[in-house]
Design a protein around this motif. Structure first.
Motif, PDB file in Angstrom:
ATOM      1  N   VAL A 290       0.846  -1.197   0.000  1.00  0.00           N
ATOM      2  CA  VAL A 290       0.000   0.000   0.000  1.00  0.00           C
ATOM      3  C   VAL A 290       0.881   1.245   0.000  1.00  0.00           C
ATOM      4  O   VAL A 290       2.040   1.206   0.429  1.00  0.00           O
ATOM      5  CB  VAL A 290      -0.943   0.024   1.225  1.00  0.00           C
ATOM      6  N   ARG A 291       0.316   2.339  -0.482  1.00  0.00           N
ATOM      7  CA  ARG A 291       1.014   3.618  -0.476  1.00  0.00           C
ATOM      8  C   ARG A 291       0.659   4.381   0.788  1.00  0.00           C
ATOM      9  O   ARG A 291      -0.502   4.454   1.185  1.00  0.00           O
ATOM     10  CB  ARG A 291       0.635   4.444  -1.694  1.00  0.00           C
ATOM     11  N   ARG A 292       1.689   4.942   1.424  1.00  0.00           N
ATOM     12  CA  ARG A 292       1.483   5.807   2.589  1.00  0.00           C
ATOM     13  C   ARG A 292       2.341   7.050   2.360  1.00  0.00           C
ATOM     14  O   ARG A 292       3.556   7.026   2.604  1.00  0.00           O
ATOM     15  CB  ARG A 292       1.899   5.056   3.861  1.00  0.00           C
ATOM     16  N   THR A 293       1.740   8.105   1.842  1.00  0.00           N
ATOM     17  CA  THR A 293       2.437   9.347   1.491  1.00  0.00           C
ATOM     18  C   THR A 293       3.741   9.042   0.759  1.00  0.00           C
ATOM     19  O   THR A 293       3.720   8.702  -0.404  1.00  0.00           O
ATOM     20  CB  THR A 293       2.686  10.222   2.752  1.00  0.00           C
ATOM     21  N   ARG A 294       4.874   9.093   1.460  1.00  0.00           N
ATOM     22  CA  ARG A 294       6.180   8.932   0.795  1.00  0.00           C
ATOM     23  C   ARG A 294       6.661   7.486   0.762  1.00  0.00           C
ATOM     24  O   ARG A 294       7.776   7.219   0.298  1.00  0.00           O
ATOM     25  CB  ARG A 294       7.224   9.762   1.535  1.00  0.00           C
ATOM     26  N   HIS A 295       5.830   6.537   1.215  1.00  0.00           N
ATOM     27  CA  HIS A 295       6.306   5.173   1.386  1.00  0.00           C
ATOM     28  C   HIS A 295       5.436   4.154   0.638  1.00  0.00           C
ATOM     29  O   HIS A 295       4.236   4.357   0.474  1.00  0.00           O
ATOM     30  CB  HIS A 295       6.334   4.793   2.872  1.00  0.00           C
ATOM     31  N   SER A 296       6.092   3.073   0.231  1.00  0.00           N
ATOM     32  CA  SER A 296       5.417   1.909  -0.325  1.00  0.00           C
ATOM     33  C   SER A 296       5.583   0.787   0.697  1.00  0.00           C
ATOM     34  O   SER A 296       6.703   0.310   0.924  1.00  0.00           O
ATOM     35  CB  SER A 296       6.054   1.522  -1.665  1.00  0.00           C
ATOM     36  N   VAL A 297       4.492   0.376   1.341  1.00  0.00           N
ATOM     37  CA  VAL A 297       4.557  -0.495   2.518  1.00  0.00           C
ATOM     38  C   VAL A 297       4.011  -1.883   2.183  1.00  0.00           C
ATOM     39  O   VAL A 297       2.840  -2.022   1.796  1.00  0.00           O
ATOM     40  CB  VAL A 297       3.754   0.104   3.689  1.00  0.00           C
ATOM     41  N   ARG A 298       4.864  -2.910   2.347  1.00  0.00           N
ATOM     42  CA  ARG A 298       4.388  -4.289   2.188  1.00  0.00           C
ATOM     43  C   ARG A 298       3.997  -4.829   3.555  1.00  0.00           C
ATOM     44  O   ARG A 298       4.777  -4.775   4.502  1.00  0.00           O
ATOM     45  CB  ARG A 298       5.450  -5.185   1.550  1.00  0.00           C
ATOM     46  N   GLY A 307       6.184 -18.937  12.574  1.00  0.00           N
ATOM     47  CA  GLY A 307       5.768 -17.982  11.557  1.00  0.00           C
ATOM     48  C   GLY A 307       6.832 -16.946  11.270  1.00  0.00           C
ATOM     49  O   GLY A 307       7.021 -16.527  10.124  1.00  0.00           O
ATOM     50  N   TRP A 308       7.557 -16.528  12.312  1.00  0.00           N
ATOM     51  CA  TRP A 308       8.630 -15.559  12.112  1.00  0.00           C
ATOM     52  C   TRP A 308       9.772 -16.130  11.283  1.00  0.00           C
ATOM     53  O   TRP A 308      10.411 -15.408  10.520  1.00  0.00           O
ATOM     54  CB  TRP A 308       9.143 -15.060  13.462  1.00  0.00           C
ATOM     55  N   VAL A 309      10.049 -17.428  11.433  1.00  0.00           N
ATOM     56  CA  VAL A 309      11.095 -18.051  10.611  1.00  0.00           C
ATOM     57  C   VAL A 309      10.804 -17.813   9.137  1.00  0.00           C
ATOM     58  O   VAL A 309      11.686 -17.430   8.352  1.00  0.00           O
ATOM     59  CB  VAL A 309      11.197 -19.560  10.910  1.00  0.00           C
ATOM     60  N   LEU A 315      11.649 -11.296   3.751  1.00  0.00           N
ATOM     61  CA  LEU A 315      11.873  -9.857   3.801  1.00  0.00           C
ATOM     62  C   LEU A 315      12.975  -9.463   2.835  1.00  0.00           C
ATOM     63  O   LEU A 315      14.007 -10.139   2.734  1.00  0.00           O
ATOM     64  CB  LEU A 315      12.259  -9.426   5.216  1.00  0.00           C
ATOM     65  N   ASP A 316      12.772  -8.360   2.140  1.00  0.00           N
ATOM     66  CA  ASP A 316      13.812  -7.838   1.257  1.00  0.00           C
ATOM     67  C   ASP A 316      14.988  -7.335   2.096  1.00  0.00           C
ATOM     68  O   ASP A 316      14.806  -6.561   3.042  1.00  0.00           O
ATOM     69  CB  ASP A 316      13.251  -6.707   0.406  1.00  0.00           C
ATOM     70  N   GLU A 317      16.197  -7.772   1.768  1.00  0.00           N
ATOM     71  CA  GLU A 317      17.361  -7.501   2.620  1.00  0.00           C
ATOM     72  C   GLU A 317      17.745  -6.032   2.676  1.00  0.00           C
ATOM     73  O   GLU A 317      18.373  -5.598   3.645  1.00  0.00           O
ATOM     74  CB  GLU A 317      18.555  -8.333   2.129  1.00  0.00           C
ATOM     75  N   ASP A 318      17.386  -5.266   1.671  1.00  0.00           N
ATOM     76  CA  ASP A 318      17.826  -3.874   1.615  1.00  0.00           C
ATOM     77  C   ASP A 318      16.727  -2.888   2.024  1.00  0.00           C
ATOM     78  O   ASP A 318      16.904  -1.679   1.864  1.00  0.00           O
ATOM     79  CB  ASP A 318      18.308  -3.537   0.196  1.00  0.00           C
ATOM     80  N   THR A 319      15.628  -3.393   2.549  1.00  0.00           N
ATOM     81  CA  THR A 319      14.486  -2.538   2.853  1.00  0.00           C
ATOM     82  C   THR A 319      14.328  -2.354   4.360  1.00  0.00           C
ATOM     83  O   THR A 319      14.425  -3.317   5.110  1.00  0.00           O
ATOM     84  CB  THR A 319      13.196  -3.153   2.268  1.00  0.00           C
ATOM     85  N   PRO A 320      14.086  -1.110   4.823  1.00  0.00           N
ATOM     86  CA  PRO A 320      13.839  -0.895   6.258  1.00  0.00           C
ATOM     87  C   PRO A 320      12.624  -1.695   6.741  1.00  0.00           C
ATOM     88  O   PRO A 320      11.710  -1.986   5.970  1.00  0.00           O
ATOM     89  CB  PRO A 320      13.575   0.611   6.348  1.00  0.00           C
ATOM     90  N   VAL A 390       9.080  -0.038   2.445  1.00  0.00           N
ATOM     91  CA  VAL A 390       9.122  -0.430   3.857  1.00  0.00           C
ATOM     92  C   VAL A 390       8.516  -1.826   3.986  1.00  0.00           C
ATOM     93  O   VAL A 390       7.477  -2.111   3.372  1.00  0.00           O
ATOM     94  CB  VAL A 390       8.319   0.556   4.737  1.00  0.00           C
ATOM     95  N   GLU A 391       9.163  -2.676   4.769  1.00  0.00           N
ATOM     96  CA  GLU A 391       8.582  -3.966   5.143  1.00  0.00           C
ATOM     97  C   GLU A 391       7.950  -3.797   6.522  1.00  0.00           C
ATOM     98  O   GLU A 391       8.636  -3.407   7.470  1.00  0.00           O
ATOM     99  CB  GLU A 391       9.656  -5.053   5.209  1.00  0.00           C
ATOM    100  N   LEU A 392       6.660  -4.070   6.651  1.00  0.00           N
ATOM    101  CA  LEU A 392       5.981  -3.930   7.935  1.00  0.00           C
ATOM    102  C   LEU A 392       5.497  -5.308   8.384  1.00  0.00           C
ATOM    103  O   LEU A 392       4.703  -5.954   7.686  1.00  0.00           O
ATOM    104  CB  LEU A 392       4.811  -2.963   7.830  1.00  0.00           C
ATOM    105  N   VAL A 393       5.982  -5.748   9.549  1.00  0.00           N
ATOM    106  CA  VAL A 393       5.606  -7.054  10.092  1.00  0.00           C
ATOM    107  C   VAL A 393       4.902  -6.829  11.418  1.00  0.00           C
ATOM    108  O   VAL A 393       5.436  -6.151  12.302  1.00  0.00           O
ATOM    109  CB  VAL A 393       6.832  -7.959  10.296  1.00  0.00           C
TER     110      VAL A 393
END
Length: 409
Positions: A290-298, A307-309, A315-320, A390-393
């Motif tokens: 989704v788009r959040r102003t300046r960010h593209s958030v997965r 599940g965390w494993v 997760l993309d290695e280069d993404t915050p 951004v990766e959001l978990v």
């Protein structure tokens, strides 16, 4: 097909629907759970009555229930209408609400919380039960995973006419499913072994060689008839089906292999089922960007160590990364699971911790030597990062609340 029910059941369903409508109209919720709860209170046999004359599939396991249920629903829709609890309401009241909402559907695919499988299965007598995996989850609510395995094993033994489709690479699942009269074994690969280093039958050590596992007491990995190999699923006839899913990760490919096996037994050819699985792009908002102003958030969901494993792997290695953790009743109050997650994999990345229990998470990341900063509000946490991806978990309630607040939620 219309399932004709006794007068008491019809009256109870009507009362439940009215309650659900009042809940939605008042803005208190979607209404399915409270509607089902009212129906069951008025008629405890409502599940049995509404499950009659349908082909019912139950899907259970610690992780992947919602995904696999959606996959199976999508596959069986090639045959006819399917009743399903696609909103993830997987306790008896939510299961009942799904059946009530689709009274004419000849098929029902219902995800069921592991704790409630014995109760629901005794009522609906499923044609198929799909067992995904078993690992620790919400210890304060669910309890110890080996006790869960014993309860499932006993429930399966009471279902002689049910076809059980089970993950043979999971030791606890295999132990439970071995009680089935008609098991179908599917190999999805072993990734989480933290809860099955000892045998659930005798407490002996589980020995592993390549993809095989065994115990001296005789419990051992069965020979699978369906095998996941990378992006391919090998069927009992030796045919290879290319999954080519739009969902990421090995776990989703494993879910797909189990869904294909179950759908095949219900009359859907594997190539037809696989084509329908490729149309799935997100699961209740999970994996959606989704788009959040300046960010593209997965958006990603992770609720327990197993599940965390899987989530950390995709997760993309280069993404915050923004990590959101709550500890409400639906999440489990006990946060000890944080110490079983290998958060060390986040070292060297930009990490923001958020949610109601961000302080607990921050302590865990300090011990993992992961540099981070805290922002209690999850949406504000996204805004603290530089523009870009951004990766959001998030765990369950944190994810649910975020989906409601972000664009398209």
């Amino acid at each position: 097909m219309t399932v004709r029910s006794p007068l008491r059941t019809r009256a109870s369903v009507a009362a439940g629907r009215l309650t659900a409508w009042l809940s939605r109209s008042s803005g208190l919720g979607r209404g399915g759970m409270i509607g089902g709860r009212v129906t069951l209170a008025l008629d405890p046999r409502a599940l049995r009555q509404l499950g009659r004359e349908r082909t019912v599939v139950l899907v259970t396991g610690t992780n992947g229930k919602t995904t696999t249920s959606l996959m199976l629903t999508r596959a069986l829709e090639a045959l006819a209408e399917v009743a399903s609890n696609s909103d993830g309401a997987n306790m008896p009241d939510g299961v009942l609400a799904a059946l009530t909402a689709h009274p004419d559907a000849p098929y029902a695919v219902l995800e069921v919380d592991e704790t409630y499988v014995p109760q629901v299965a005794d009522q609906v007598q499923p044609a198929v039960l799909v067992l995904l995996n078993l690992s620790r989850d919400q210890l304060d609510r669910v309890g110890e995973v080996r006790a869960m395995e014993r309860d499932l094993r006993a429930a399966i033994a009471r279902l002689p006419d049910t076809l059980v489709v089970a993950n043979c690479d999971d030791v606890l699942v295999t132990s439970a499913a071995s009680a089935a009269a008609k098991p179908v074994w599917v190999s999805t690969g072993r990734r989480w072994t933290g809860d099955a280093t000892a045998c659930p039958r005798c407490e002996g050590r589980i020995a592993e060689t390549d993809r095989h596992w065994s115990c001296g007491c005789g419990l051992a990995r069965p020979e699978p008839s369906w095998i996941l190999e990378g992006d391919l699923v090998r069927t009992p006839g030796g045919r290879q089906i290319d999954l080519d899913l739009r969902l990421p990760g090995d776990a989703n490919r494993g879910n797909a292999a189990l869904a294909l096996a179950a759908a095949h037994r219900l009359g859907v050819p594997p190539h037809t089922a696989a084509a329908r699985l490729r149309t799935i792009t997100d699961i209740g908002g999970r994996y959606r960007t989704v788009r959040r102003t300046r960010h593209s958030v997965r958006l990603m969901l992770a609720k327990n160590p197993a599940g965390w494993v899987e989530t950390l792997r995709v997760l993309d290695e280069d993404t915050p990364v923004v990590v959101a953790v709550n500890a409400q009743e639906a999440d489990g109050r006990d946060l000890s699971w944080l110490w079983d997650v290998h958060f060390e994999r986040l070292r060297g990345r930009q990490v923001v911790v958020t949610g109601e229990r961000c302080a607990d998470l921050a302590v865990r990341l300090c011990y993992a030597e992961v540099a981070h900063w805290a922002e209690p509000d999850p949406v504000a946490a996204i805004d603290t990062l530089p523009p870009g991806a951004v990766e959001l978990v998030a765990n369950y309630t944190a994810f649910r609340d975020l989906v409601g607040r972000l664009p398209g939620g």
